[in-house]
Each structure stands twice: as C-alpha cells, then as structure tokens.
Design a protein around this motif. Sequence first.
Motif, mmCIF file in Angstrom:
data_model
loop_
_atom_site.group_PDB
_atom_site.id
_atom_site.type_symbol
_atom_site.label_atom_id
_atom_site.label_comp_id
_atom_site.label_asym_id
_atom_site.label_seq_id
_atom_site.Cartn_x
_atom_site.Cartn_y
_atom_site.Cartn_z
ATOM 1 N N CYS A 137 -16.724 -1.778 -30.449
ATOM 2 C CA CYS A 137 -15.469 -2.097 -30.737
ATOM 3 C C CYS A 137 -15.340 -3.616 -31.377
ATOM 4 N N LYS A 138 -15.989 -4.308 -30.707
ATOM 5 C CA LYS A 138 -16.043 -5.721 -31.012
ATOM 6 C C LYS A 138 -16.562 -6.012 -32.285
ATOM 7 N N CYS A 139 -17.390 -5.426 -32.781
ATOM 8 C CA CYS A 139 -17.902 -5.402 -34.242
ATOM 9 C C CYS A 139 -17.482 -4.486 -35.119
ATOM 10 N N ASP A 140 -16.504 -3.961 -34.950
ATOM 11 C CA ASP A 140 -15.947 -2.957 -35.955
ATOM 12 C C ASP A 140 -16.741 -1.847 -36.352
ATOM 13 N N GLY A 141 -17.359 -1.436 -35.295
ATOM 14 C CA GLY A 141 -18.318 -0.282 -35.494
ATOM 15 C C GLY A 141 -19.767 -0.483 -36.033
ATOM 16 N N VAL A 142 -20.035 -1.626 -36.583
ATOM 17 C CA VAL A 142 -21.233 -2.012 -37.129
ATOM 18 C C VAL A 142 -22.158 -2.642 -36.167
ATOM 19 N N LEU A 143 -23.247 -2.337 -35.765
ATOM 20 C CA LEU A 143 -24.222 -3.307 -34.800
ATOM 21 C C LEU A 143 -25.627 -3.540 -35.864
ATOM 22 N N ASP A 144 -25.839 -4.856 -36.049
ATOM 23 C CA ASP A 144 -26.953 -5.088 -36.799
ATOM 24 C C ASP A 144 -27.748 -6.115 -36.146
ATOM 25 N N ALA A 180 -25.667 -10.045 -33.247
ATOM 26 C CA ALA A 180 -27.116 -9.517 -33.185
ATOM 27 C C ALA A 180 -27.690 -10.124 -31.738
ATOM 28 N N ALA A 181 -27.373 -11.279 -31.687
ATOM 29 C CA ALA A 181 -28.136 -11.806 -30.265
ATOM 30 C C ALA A 181 -27.609 -11.277 -29.237
ATOM 31 N N GLU A 182 -26.202 -10.876 -29.127
ATOM 32 C CA GLU A 182 -25.605 -9.863 -27.964
ATOM 33 C C GLU A 182 -26.185 -8.790 -27.905
ATOM 34 N N LEU A 183 -26.518 -8.038 -28.834
ATOM 35 C CA LEU A 183 -27.165 -6.755 -29.060
ATOM 36 C C LEU A 183 -28.344 -6.862 -28.606
ATOM 37 N N LEU A 184 -29.220 -7.653 -28.900
ATOM 38 C CA LEU A 184 -30.634 -7.704 -28.472
ATOM 39 C C LEU A 184 -30.533 -8.147 -27.202
ATOM 40 N N GLN A 185 -29.683 -9.107 -26.576
ATOM 41 C CA GLN A 185 -30.042 -9.338 -25.089
ATOM 42 C C GLN A 185 -29.328 -8.268 -24.380
ATOM 43 N N LEU A 186 -28.531 -7.452 -24.819
ATOM 44 C CA LEU A 186 -28.256 -6.166 -24.059
ATOM 45 C C LEU A 186 -29.349 -5.207 -23.765
ATOM 46 N N LEU A 187 -30.061 -5.145 -24.754
ATOM 47 C CA LEU A 187 -31.351 -4.208 -24.713
ATOM 48 C C LEU A 187 -32.528 -4.834 -24.105
ATOM 49 N N ASP A 188 -32.580 -6.183 -24.389
ATOM 50 C CA ASP A 188 -34.063 -6.568 -23.914
ATOM 51 C C ASP A 188 -34.030 -7.808 -23.370
ATOM 52 N N LEU A 229 -34.464 -2.683 -34.081
ATOM 53 C CA LEU A 229 -33.170 -3.245 -34.635
ATOM 54 C C LEU A 229 -33.168 -4.505 -35.158
ATOM 55 N N ALA A 230 -34.172 -5.632 -34.484
ATOM 56 C CA ALA A 230 -34.167 -6.872 -35.016
ATOM 57 C C ALA A 230 -35.177 -6.930 -36.132
ATOM 58 N N ASN A 231 -35.729 -5.958 -36.526
ATOM 59 C CA ASN A 231 -36.669 -5.938 -37.809
ATOM 60 C C ASN A 231 -36.801 -4.556 -38.357
ATOM 61 N N PRO A 232 -35.648 -4.264 -39.039
ATOM 62 C CA PRO A 232 -35.328 -3.019 -39.802
ATOM 63 C C PRO A 232 -36.309 -2.824 -40.785
ATOM 64 N N THR A 233 -36.712 -1.443 -40.991
ATOM 65 C CA THR A 233 -37.589 -0.715 -41.854
ATOM 66 C C THR A 233 -36.897 0.315 -42.694
ATOM 67 N N ALA A 234 -37.429 0.824 -43.733
ATOM 68 C CA ALA A 234 -37.046 1.975 -44.102
ATOM 69 C C ALA A 234 -37.085 3.247 -43.410
ATOM 70 N N CYS A 292 -30.015 5.538 -27.714
ATOM 71 C CA CYS A 292 -30.783 5.629 -29.055
ATOM 72 C C CYS A 292 -29.854 6.151 -30.387
ATOM 73 N N PHE A 293 -29.328 7.621 -29.768
ATOM 74 C CA PHE A 293 -28.622 8.451 -30.840
ATOM 75 C C PHE A 293 -27.360 7.456 -31.487
ATOM 76 N N LEU A 294 -26.686 6.450 -30.655
ATOM 77 C CA LEU A 294 -25.622 5.849 -31.169
ATOM 78 C C LEU A 294 -26.133 4.843 -32.036
ATOM 79 N N LEU A 295 -27.378 4.138 -31.562
ATOM 80 C CA LEU A 295 -27.733 3.073 -32.445
ATOM 81 C C LEU A 295 -28.565 3.444 -33.845
ATOM 82 N N ALA A 296 -28.771 4.949 -33.486
ATOM 83 C CA ALA A 296 -29.451 5.687 -34.880
ATOM 84 C C ALA A 296 -28.266 6.212 -35.828
#
Length: 297
Positions: A74-81, A89-97, A225-230, A255-259
């Motif tokens: 919601c905060k990031c308008d539907g886009v998490l990178d 990005a820092a908030e996302l990674l802190q939430l996960l790890d 998520l922090a190091n995206p690959t193809a 995982c499904f949400l972030l995929a």
Amino acid sequence: AYREFGLVLPQAFSTSSALADPTVLDSLQSFPGPLTARTPVEEVLNFCQTQAAALSQAGSPNLALLWGLLGLLCKCDGVLDGSSADESAAELLQLLDSRSLNGGVDDSCPSPLVTTPSSPEVQRQAASRLEMLLLNGQREAACEHAMACGMWADALLLSSHMDADTWRKVMTRFSSEQLAAGSPLRTLYSLFAGSGVDALKETAGDPGVAEQTATQWRENLAMMLANPTAGDTEVIALLGDEIRPTHGVAAAHCCFLLAELQPDEHVEAAEARMHLLGLDHRDGATPLTVLAIQATE
C-alpha cells in the motif's frame, strides 16, 4: 464484493459465528472497506500495520509478515523493489531479515563457508602447478586444477576469459563446494551462474539440505530481492512451494506475493497456489477467517 476480483469463497462462512468473536468484530469495524480507488491509502496502511503488530504479539510471525508486506505494498503503490537502495527497499529487507539491521552483520549467524584454507605450503605447490600449466598453454587444465585445489579466485578469473559455459560451470562448482547448502550466499551465486529454479531443486533430494533452506527462507528471500537476477520470480515462487509443508501457508503466501503472483480464481484447480491470503485452501478443515478475506481484498 469478492466476485469483482474473480474470486469465490472456498467454503461456507457463518457471519453469526464470526460476529460472536470480539476480535473479529473489532477487525470488521476498523477495516476501511469495501476498498475502492477512493479509499485513503493511509487508512489501509494503518489497518495493515495494526494487524501485523497484533499478530506478532500473538505469536504468529509469518502472518504478521504477510500483513507487513501488504502494508508496504500500500505504501509503495503496489511495487516492492529490494534492490533500489532507497528507504522502501531498506524497509522491505528489514522486514524480511533481522541481519539487515546493523549493516547486515550478525556474529550469531552461521558462516556460509563449509571449507577451510589449505596450508601455505600446499597453496604454494598448487600455485606453481597452475603457473606451469598456463606457461604450456593448457588453460582448461589450469582451470580444472585451480578448482580441484580450491583456488577459486584463479578458477573464476581464468573462466571469465574462456567461454560462458565454463564460467557457469566454475561458478556452480564454487557455490556447491564452498558454500553451505541452504545459505543465502549459495542461493545467490547459483542464480548468478544461471541455475534458475535448479538453485532450489538441486537440494530437494536431501532432507537435511532442504531443512537448511527452509530454516533460512526469509534470508534467502531477502537475498534474492536485494540482488535480482533474470527469472528469479520463478525461484521465489518455488521457495514458497518448498517451505509450505514446514512453515505453513502464510510463509508460502509471502513468497507468492513477492513473486508477483495473483490469487488463483479457481480454488479447485490442482495447480492453485493461493486463493485467499493466509488461508490454506487445500485443507478443508481450516476455517475461513475474516482476516483472510480482508487481506485478499
């Protein structure tokens, strides 16, 4: 309202039973729905944060994470990178790890390395042999020798001046021989080598390895998520499939949400992964909850 999303509730739902629960009644009263394009984002964000905090206090960390992710969406308008190096990005990674705090360093975490360096004498002999092979123009043999002797810097440098297949082979061997199975670093380096979903599938036959991957699922998710690959969204979705039996449906749905997967319209489909968020639609004994309906909306 849920037919607007193409979803049908997977089972009968008793509103009278739900309303008899004070916590459910509070959730219904505070929910800013039905949600539309005109619903203030701040109201939705506050609701998600309240649910995440309550679930965390109730000892449901994976459901709390799921609601935390919904709040960030919601905060990031539907886009998490996770790779954007900004506040979101820092908030996302802190939430996960939790290791993303304090600069990503936590001495209590196990080392991803599984081998120890050779003695100085052995290293000198190996280096001399490597030099002799290269003096004779035997680059492929030199690369094999470097890998066999654990001279991975040399092997990777040599392979980078050969062909792409050789470089991928060296990278794959390095990650599998030097790094602990299930470690986020091994997962990332396997993806760098182009392993794709095989980065997780290769461990499926070993229960001990699969357990390690599942134990560190949040860290593996944060690393990708922090190091995206193809093609990494397929790997993230597969991670959700792998951890579902051991960590539950809420962890899998994170995982499904972030995929970037959408809820499946047809719950009866064998390949359906996610119908209502936080609800295990494959288990008929799991009661339908108001929170699952609200999360999906």
